[in-house]
Scaffold this motif. Structure first.
Motif, mmCIF file in Angstrom:
data_model
loop_
_atom_site.group_PDB
_atom_site.id
_atom_site.type_symbol
_atom_site.label_atom_id
_atom_site.label_comp_id
_atom_site.label_asym_id
_atom_site.label_seq_id
_atom_site.Cartn_x
_atom_site.Cartn_y
_atom_site.Cartn_z
ATOM 1 N N ILE A 19 -50.123 -62.171 -21.819
ATOM 2 C CA ILE A 19 -49.531 -61.020 -22.505
ATOM 3 C C ILE A 19 -50.581 -59.938 -22.709
ATOM 4 O O ILE A 19 -50.333 -58.751 -22.456
ATOM 5 C CB ILE A 19 -48.922 -61.450 -23.859
ATOM 6 N N GLN A 20 -51.746 -60.341 -23.143
ATOM 7 C CA GLN A 20 -52.815 -59.383 -23.391
ATOM 8 C C GLN A 20 -53.208 -58.649 -22.112
ATOM 9 O O GLN A 20 -53.357 -57.424 -22.108
ATOM 10 C CB GLN A 20 -54.017 -60.117 -23.977
ATOM 11 N N ALA A 26 -54.130 -55.440 -27.660
ATOM 12 C CA ALA A 26 -55.223 -56.071 -28.404
ATOM 13 C C ALA A 26 -54.621 -57.156 -29.287
ATOM 14 O O ALA A 26 -53.492 -57.025 -29.760
ATOM 15 C CB ALA A 26 -55.935 -55.032 -29.267
ATOM 16 N N LEU A 27 -55.356 -58.217 -29.462
ATOM 17 C CA LEU A 27 -54.946 -59.297 -30.352
ATOM 18 C C LEU A 27 -56.012 -59.474 -31.419
ATOM 19 O O LEU A 27 -57.203 -59.400 -31.129
ATOM 20 C CB LEU A 27 -54.803 -60.616 -29.589
ATOM 21 N N LEU A 28 -55.576 -59.724 -32.626
ATOM 22 C CA LEU A 28 -56.495 -60.076 -33.710
ATOM 23 C C LEU A 28 -56.214 -61.533 -34.042
ATOM 24 O O LEU A 28 -55.126 -61.876 -34.483
ATOM 25 C CB LEU A 28 -56.269 -59.191 -34.940
ATOM 26 N N LEU A 29 -57.187 -62.373 -33.809
ATOM 27 C CA LEU A 29 -57.026 -63.803 -34.017
ATOM 28 C C LEU A 29 -58.010 -64.241 -35.098
ATOM 29 O O LEU A 29 -59.211 -64.010 -34.980
ATOM 30 C CB LEU A 29 -57.310 -64.558 -32.714
ATOM 31 N N LEU A 37 -61.607 -69.402 -30.151
ATOM 32 C CA LEU A 37 -62.197 -68.067 -30.169
ATOM 33 C C LEU A 37 -63.029 -67.812 -28.918
ATOM 34 O O LEU A 37 -62.973 -66.738 -28.338
ATOM 35 C CB LEU A 37 -63.051 -67.884 -31.418
ATOM 36 N N ARG A 38 -63.792 -68.802 -28.510
ATOM 37 C CA ARG A 38 -64.621 -68.648 -27.302
ATOM 38 C C ARG A 38 -63.752 -68.396 -26.076
ATOM 39 O O ARG A 38 -64.080 -67.592 -25.225
ATOM 40 C CB ARG A 38 -65.472 -69.891 -27.090
ATOM 41 N N ARG A 39 -62.628 -69.077 -26.001
ATOM 42 C CA ARG A 39 -61.775 -68.973 -24.821
ATOM 43 C C ARG A 39 -61.032 -67.653 -24.730
ATOM 44 O O ARG A 39 -60.869 -67.100 -23.657
ATOM 45 C CB ARG A 39 -60.757 -70.112 -24.817
ATOM 46 N N ILE A 40 -60.603 -67.111 -25.849
ATOM 47 C CA ILE A 40 -59.677 -65.983 -25.790
ATOM 48 C C ILE A 40 -60.277 -64.646 -26.237
ATOM 49 O O ILE A 40 -59.709 -63.599 -26.000
ATOM 50 C CB ILE A 40 -58.393 -66.296 -26.591
#
Length: 100
Positions: A19-20, A26-29, A37-40
Motif C-alpha cells: 500500500i505504501q 506515509a505510515l506512522l507506526l 520497525l526494521r523491516r518496514i
C-alpha cells in the motif's frame, strides 16, 4: 504485532508495504517490536521517558546507533532480520518487489 501468527504477520507487513509503495503514502507506526520497525521503516525515532533520544534513517539507527539507550534496546533483542527490501534465503520477495 507479536500476537499474530508469523505467516499472518508477514502478510500484514507485506500488505502495508505494498500500500505504501503503490499509493506513495506515509505510515506512522508505533511499536516496541524492533524487528517490525526494521523491516518496514524508512526513518526511526527512539524515545525514552517521553523524550526523543535518537532519530534518523532506519539503517543508520539500527546499524550505527549513537545514543546509549538505543544501543541498549538493540542489544536486548535477537537479530532483527533483514532490512526493508532484503529477503532471507529461500523466501519469496515482498509484494512490492514482485514483478506485476
Amino acid at each position: 504485532m507479536p500476537a499474530l501468527d508469523a505467516s499472518v504477520r508477514t502478510q500484514v507487513l507485506d500488505l502495508l508495504d505494498d500500500i505504501q509503495q503503490r499509493l506513495g503514502t506515509a505510515l506512522l507506526l508505533v511499536s516496541h517490536d524492533l524487528s517490525v520497525l526494521r523491516r518496514i521503516s524508512d526513518r526511526v525515532l527512539v524515545m525514552k521517558d517521553a523524550e526523543v533520544v535518537e532519530e534518523g534513517p532506519a539503517d543508520e539507527v539500527f546499524d550505527r546507533p549513537r545514543h546509549p539507550y538505543t544501543k541498549s534496546l538493540l542489544a536486548a533483542v535477537l537479530p532483527a532480520g533483514p532490512p526493508r527490501g532484503a529477503t532471507r534465503p529461500g523466501t519469496p520477495p515482498a509484494a512490492a518487489a514482485r514483478p506485476r
